[in-house]
Design a protein around this motif. Structure first.
Motif, PDB file in Angstrom:
ATOM      1  N   UNK A  26       0.835  -1.206   0.000  1.00 13.53           N
ATOM      2  CA  UNK A  26       0.000   0.000   0.000  1.00 13.53           C
ATOM      3  C   UNK A  26       0.866   1.252   0.000  1.00 13.53           C
ATOM      4  N   UNK A  27       1.942   1.252   0.785  1.00  9.36           N
ATOM      5  CA  UNK A  27       2.836   2.406   0.840  1.00  9.36           C
ATOM      6  C   UNK A  27       3.594   2.567  -0.471  1.00  9.36           C
ATOM      7  N   UNK A  28       4.034   1.452  -1.051  1.00 11.45           N
ATOM      8  CA  UNK A  28       4.730   1.504  -2.334  1.00 11.45           C
ATOM      9  C   UNK A  28       3.821   2.083  -3.413  1.00 11.45           C
ATOM     10  N   UNK A  29       2.576   1.630  -3.433  1.00  9.92           N
ATOM     11  CA  UNK A  29       1.584   2.158  -4.382  1.00  9.92           C
ATOM     12  C   UNK A  29       1.433   3.668  -4.202  1.00  9.92           C
ATOM     13  N   UNK A  30       1.239   4.100  -2.966  1.00  7.21           N
ATOM     14  CA  UNK A  30       1.054   5.528  -2.676  1.00  7.21           C
ATOM     15  C   UNK A  30       2.275   6.333  -3.102  1.00  7.21           C
ATOM     16  N   UNK A  31       3.464   5.823  -2.774  1.00  7.35           N
ATOM     17  CA  UNK A  31       4.706   6.524  -3.131  1.00  7.35           C
ATOM     18  C   UNK A  31       4.863   6.655  -4.643  1.00  7.35           C
ATOM     19  N   UNK A  32       4.580   5.568  -5.365  1.00 10.03           N
ATOM     20  CA  UNK A  32       4.703   5.608  -6.826  1.00 10.03           C
ATOM     21  C   UNK A  32       3.708   6.586  -7.452  1.00 10.03           C
ATOM     22  N   UNK A  33       2.478   6.545  -6.984  1.00 11.42           N
ATOM     23  CA  UNK A  33       1.439   7.424  -7.549  1.00 11.42           C
ATOM     24  C   UNK A  33       1.777   8.889  -7.283  1.00 11.42           C
ATOM     25  N   UNK A  34       2.142   9.218  -6.043  1.00  7.96           N
ATOM     26  CA  UNK A  34       2.452  10.622  -5.735  1.00  7.96           C
ATOM     27  C   UNK A  34       3.697  11.089  -6.491  1.00  7.96           C
ATOM     28  N   UNK A  35       4.682  10.203  -6.640  1.00  9.94           N
ATOM     29  CA  UNK A  35       5.889  10.588  -7.384  1.00  9.94           C
ATOM     30  C   UNK A  35       5.540  10.923  -8.834  1.00  9.94           C
ATOM     31  N   UNK A  36       4.889   9.978  -9.533  1.00 12.57           N
ATOM     32  CA  UNK A  36       4.613  10.195 -10.954  1.00 12.57           C
ATOM     33  C   UNK A  36       3.594  11.292 -11.190  1.00 12.57           C
ATOM     34  N   UNK A  37       2.632  11.438 -10.295  1.00  8.87           N
ATOM     35  CA  UNK A  37       1.685  12.544 -10.433  1.00  8.87           C
ATOM     36  C   UNK A  37       2.424  13.879 -10.321  1.00  8.87           C
ATOM     37  N   UNK A  38       3.363  13.971  -9.384  1.00  7.08           N
ATOM     38  CA  UNK A  38       4.155  15.197  -9.234  1.00  7.08           C
ATOM     39  C   UNK A  38       4.994  15.492 -10.464  1.00  7.08           C
ATOM     40  N   UNK A  39       5.614  14.462 -11.017  1.00  4.40           N
ATOM     41  CA  UNK A  39       6.432  14.637 -12.220  1.00  4.40           C
ATOM     42  C   UNK A  39       5.562  15.106 -13.387  1.00  4.40           C
ATOM     43  N   UNK A  40       4.432  14.465 -13.578  1.00  7.33           N
ATOM     44  CA  UNK A  40       3.570  14.788 -14.710  1.00  7.33           C
ATOM     45  C   UNK A  40       2.925  16.161 -14.545  1.00  7.33           C
ATOM     46  N   UNK A  41       2.434  16.455 -13.347  1.00  8.97           N
ATOM     47  CA  UNK A  41       1.842  17.784 -13.118  1.00  8.97           C
ATOM     48  C   UNK A  41       2.880  18.886 -13.265  1.00  8.97           C
ATOM     49  N   UNK A  42       4.093  18.622 -12.811  1.00  7.35           N
ATOM     50  CA  UNK A  42       5.171  19.606 -12.911  1.00  7.35           C
ATOM     51  C   UNK A  42       5.596  19.864 -14.344  1.00  7.35           C
ATOM     52  N   UNK A  43       5.437  18.858 -15.203  1.00  6.81           N
ATOM     53  CA  UNK A  43       5.840  19.004 -16.601  1.00  6.81           C
ATOM     54  C   UNK A  43       4.819  19.781 -17.413  1.00  6.81           C
TER      55      UNK A  43
END
Length: 113
Positions: A26-43
Motif C-alpha cells: 500500500x505504501x509503495x503504491x502511494x509513493x509511486x502514484x504521488x511521485x509520478x503525479x508530481x512529475x507529470x503535473x510539474x511538466x
C-alpha cells in the motif's frame, strides 16, 4: 594471504535491527502514484509533458489506473486552486485509492494487476 584460521567477523550478516524492512504494498503504491503525479503535473501539458507508459514508470496496470484518476482530479484542482492544492489532493487521493486497492491484501490476477 591470511592464515586459514583468520577471523571473518566483518562478514557477519547484519542483525535484525539493521535489516531493512520491505515497503508494504500500500505504501509503495502511494509513493509511486504521488511521485509520478508530481512529475507529470510539474511538466505541464505542452511539448515537455512526460510521455511514458505505465511499464516505463514501473507501475502495474491497476496502479496506472489510479494514477490516471488522481491526475484528472489533480489537474482540475491545480487550475482552480493552484499547485499546492493539487499536491495535497494528489497525496490524499493516492493514499485513499491505494488503501482501497490493498484492503484485502495484495491484488491478484497476474503480475501487472
Amino acid at each position: 594471504m591470511p592464515p586459514v584460521s583468520a577471523s571473518y567477523t566483518h562478514l557477519t550478516p547484519p542483525t535484525t535491527a539493521e535489516t531493512p524492512r520491505p515497503t508494504p504494498p500500500q505504501q509503495l503504491c502511494t509513493d509511486l502514484i504521488t511521485h509520478w503525479a508530481g512529475v507529470i503535473l510539474g511538466a505541464g501539458e505542452g511539448e515537455d509533458a512526460v510521455r511514458l507508459d505505465y511499464q516505463a514508470m514501473g507501475l502495474s496496470g491497476g496502479q496506472y489506473e489510479i494514477l490516471l484518476a488522481v491526475l484528472t482530479d489533480a489537474r482540475a484542482e491545480q487550475r482552480a486552486k493552484g499547485p499546492d492544492a493539487a499536491r495535497e489532493l494528489t497525496a490524499r487521493e493516492a493514499l485513499r485509492r491505494c488503501a482501497e486497492r490493498h484492503r484485502s491484501g495484495v491484488p491478484t490476477g497476474g503480475p501487472w494487476q
